[in-house]
Design an enzyme around this catalytic site. Structure first.
Site, PDB file in Angstrom:
ATOM      1  N   GLU A  99      -3.709   9.657  16.962  1.00  0.00           N
ATOM      2  CA  GLU A  99      -4.218  11.035  16.930  1.00  0.00           C
ATOM      3  C   GLU A  99      -5.241  11.216  15.802  1.00  0.00           C
ATOM      4  O   GLU A  99      -6.297  11.842  15.992  1.00  0.00           O
ATOM      5  CB  GLU A  99      -3.061  12.022  16.738  1.00  0.00           C
ATOM      6  CG  GLU A  99      -2.140  12.154  17.942  1.00  0.00           C
ATOM      7  CD  GLU A  99      -1.152  10.996  18.061  1.00  0.00           C
ATOM      8  OE1 GLU A  99      -0.454  10.934  19.085  1.00  0.00           O
ATOM      9  OE2 GLU A  99      -1.076  10.155  17.143  1.00  0.00           O
ATOM     10  N   GLN A 158       0.844  -1.207   0.000  1.00  0.00           N
ATOM     11  CA  GLN A 158       0.000   0.000   0.000  1.00  0.00           C
ATOM     12  C   GLN A 158       0.869   1.244   0.000  1.00  0.00           C
ATOM     13  O   GLN A 158       1.604   1.485   0.957  1.00  0.00           O
ATOM     14  CB  GLN A 158      -0.908  -0.010   1.236  1.00  0.00           C
ATOM     15  CG  GLN A 158      -1.779   1.219   1.392  1.00  0.00           C
ATOM     16  CD  GLN A 158      -2.472   1.241   2.750  1.00  0.00           C
ATOM     17  OE1 GLN A 158      -2.379   0.310   3.515  1.00  0.00           O
ATOM     18  NE2 GLN A 158      -3.151   2.323   3.034  1.00  0.00           N
ATOM     19  N   GLY A 159       0.812   2.048  -1.063  1.00  0.00           N
ATOM     20  CA  GLY A 159       1.620   3.255  -1.179  1.00  0.00           C
ATOM     21  C   GLY A 159       0.795   4.502  -0.907  1.00  0.00           C
ATOM     22  O   GLY A 159       0.426   5.217  -1.850  1.00  0.00           O
ATOM     23  N   GLU A 171      -9.171  -1.921   5.668  1.00  0.00           N
ATOM     24  CA  GLU A 171      -8.004  -2.241   6.497  1.00  0.00           C
ATOM     25  C   GLU A 171      -8.389  -2.278   7.968  1.00  0.00           C
ATOM     26  O   GLU A 171      -8.084  -3.241   8.689  1.00  0.00           O
ATOM     27  CB  GLU A 171      -6.916  -1.196   6.275  1.00  0.00           C
ATOM     28  CG  GLU A 171      -5.703  -1.389   7.170  1.00  0.00           C
ATOM     29  CD  GLU A 171      -4.716  -0.231   7.080  1.00  0.00           C
ATOM     30  OE1 GLU A 171      -3.518  -0.478   7.273  1.00  0.00           O
ATOM     31  OE2 GLU A 171      -5.147   0.912   6.834  1.00  0.00           O
ATOM     32  N   SER A 201       1.217   6.600   2.571  1.00  0.00           N
ATOM     33  CA  SER A 201       1.954   7.549   3.412  1.00  0.00           C
ATOM     34  C   SER A 201       3.175   8.107   2.693  1.00  0.00           C
ATOM     35  O   SER A 201       3.838   7.409   1.926  1.00  0.00           O
ATOM     36  CB  SER A 201       2.401   6.869   4.709  1.00  0.00           C
ATOM     37  OG  SER A 201       1.295   6.495   5.499  1.00  0.00           O
TER      38      SER A 201
END
Length: 378
Positions: free
Chosen positions: A361, A123-124, A241, A126
């Site tokens: 967060e 998974q690209g 996810e 971030s």
């Protein structure tokens, strides 16, 4: 939600337990490559029994199982101490997204190799400056003669060093508002323009990676969901996810808590009032995690897609797992931080729980805004 299993669900659970007992692959071998091939072989066995894509439609190689049956499968896999499949990101994110948003040609091309672990997915999303604010990503894709030329950098890319395909979100319209100018691609990792560099963790492992992409090419047919619709497709990916974490994580906590109780007894602390209170609180938190996962499943059964409740489950699991490993380290006393032990590894690995799969967060903001309906902070 009625948590009592129906006769059909009980029958499925019993069938699955028997199959796992007969087909358990045994202890995982040491060494990154050997362990990966062990899990790839295990996934092929799961696929032969049509367990790998259990809830996928039958026409795409699954069983068309209900969400309850998928939850039972996740629980039983953890309870049996069976390994996770090698292509876990493809199974819980890549495949479901292609099924939901992909063309028939994409379904024909990509789904079967996901199930068999022939082609591993990563998974690209971030980036170094956009980890928690996905919409601010800077990786750029420019249309060029029937394909797209992509340049940028991704980070914290799990299993990128094993992956054939990457679920990549890139900016295709520099002038559109940041949520609007994104497109979701399937990037072929096997090209010179894609460089993978491992990120060594405190545990000594390197399951996360950096991606450096310098004019990589992606054909038009590898756009998922249409140009400019990347944000919508990405949100679907992230909800799948976090929904996939719930039940297996709750069972994993219960198993680990049982081991923690054994450790407490071994160290002669079973009658320590403070330790007993902390273990009891952890048990309560683990049970709350399980029930919250059930609540999220109820909502998903109503709407047909995972909802934001999955963010709450992931947040609860992160906090509880970290607190549990911290208590185990305290119980072990002076040996805790220095002895090479399973609990030492768990303590170190748990540091990533509040970062991976969405930082705590950000999850708090999602829960506040999308579950509780509180006003946005910005």
């Amino acid at each position: 939600m009625d948590l009592t299993l129906s006769p059909q669900e009980e029958s499925f659970r019993d069938e699955l337990r028997a199959w796992l007992s007969d087909n358990h692959p045994g202890p995982e071998p040491s060494g990154d490559e050997a362990a990966f091939e062990y899990r790839r072989s295990w996934q092929r066995k799961l696929d032969d029994a049509r367990y790998a894509g259990l809830s996928w439609p039958e026409e795409y190689g699954g069983r068309g199982a209900t969400l309850i049956e998928q939850a039972i499968f996740n629980e039983e896999l953890v309870r049996a101490r069976a390994p996770m499949p090698a292509n876990v990101l493809g199974l819980i994110m890549g495949g479901p997204v292609v099924i939901a948003h992909g063309s028939e040609e994409q379904k024909e091309r990509f789904l079967k190799p996901i199930l068999t672990a022939e082609e591993i997915w990563c998974q690209g999303f971030s980036e170094p400056e956009s980890g928690s604010d996905l919409a601010s990503l800077k990786t750029k894709a420019v249309k060029d003669n029937g394909s797209w030329v992509v340049t940028g950098q991704k980070v914290w890319t799990t299993f990128a060093h094993e992956a054939k395909w990457c679920m990549l979100v890139a900016r295709t319209d520099q002038d559109a508002p940041k949520h609007k100018g994104l497109t979701y691609f399937i990037l072929d990792m096997e090209q010179d323009a894609v460089q993978v560099r491992p990120l060594r963790q405190i545990t000594g492992e390197a399951e996360f990676n950096e991606l450096f992409i310098e004019e990589a090419r992606i054909p038009d047919e590898n756009v998922v969901g249409g140009v400019g619709n990347g944000w919508m497709v990405a949100i679907t990916t992230l909800m799948h996810e976090r929904a996939g974490i719930g039940f297996s994580s709750a069972v994993g906590l219960k198993i680990a808590l049982g081991q923690l109780m054994e450790l407490v007894a071994e160290r002669g602390l079973a009658d320590d009032d403070v330790i007993r209170q902390r273990v009891a609180q952890l048990y309560i938190e683990a049970e709350v995690t399980r029930l919250t996962a059930s609540r999220g499943l109820t909502q998903q059964m109503k709407t047909g897609v995972p909802g934001p409740e999955g963010s709450l489950v992931k947040w609860q699991w992160s906090d509880t797992n970290q607190a549990m490993t911290e208590l185990a380290t305290e119980v072990r006393g002076p040996e805790g931080p220095v002895v090479d032990d399973e609990w030492t590894y768990r303590f170190l690995r748990a540091r990533a729980n509040s970062i991976e799969g969405g930082t705590t967060e950000i999850l708090r903001n999602i829960v506040a805004e999308r579950v509780l309906g509180l006003p946005r902070m910005r």
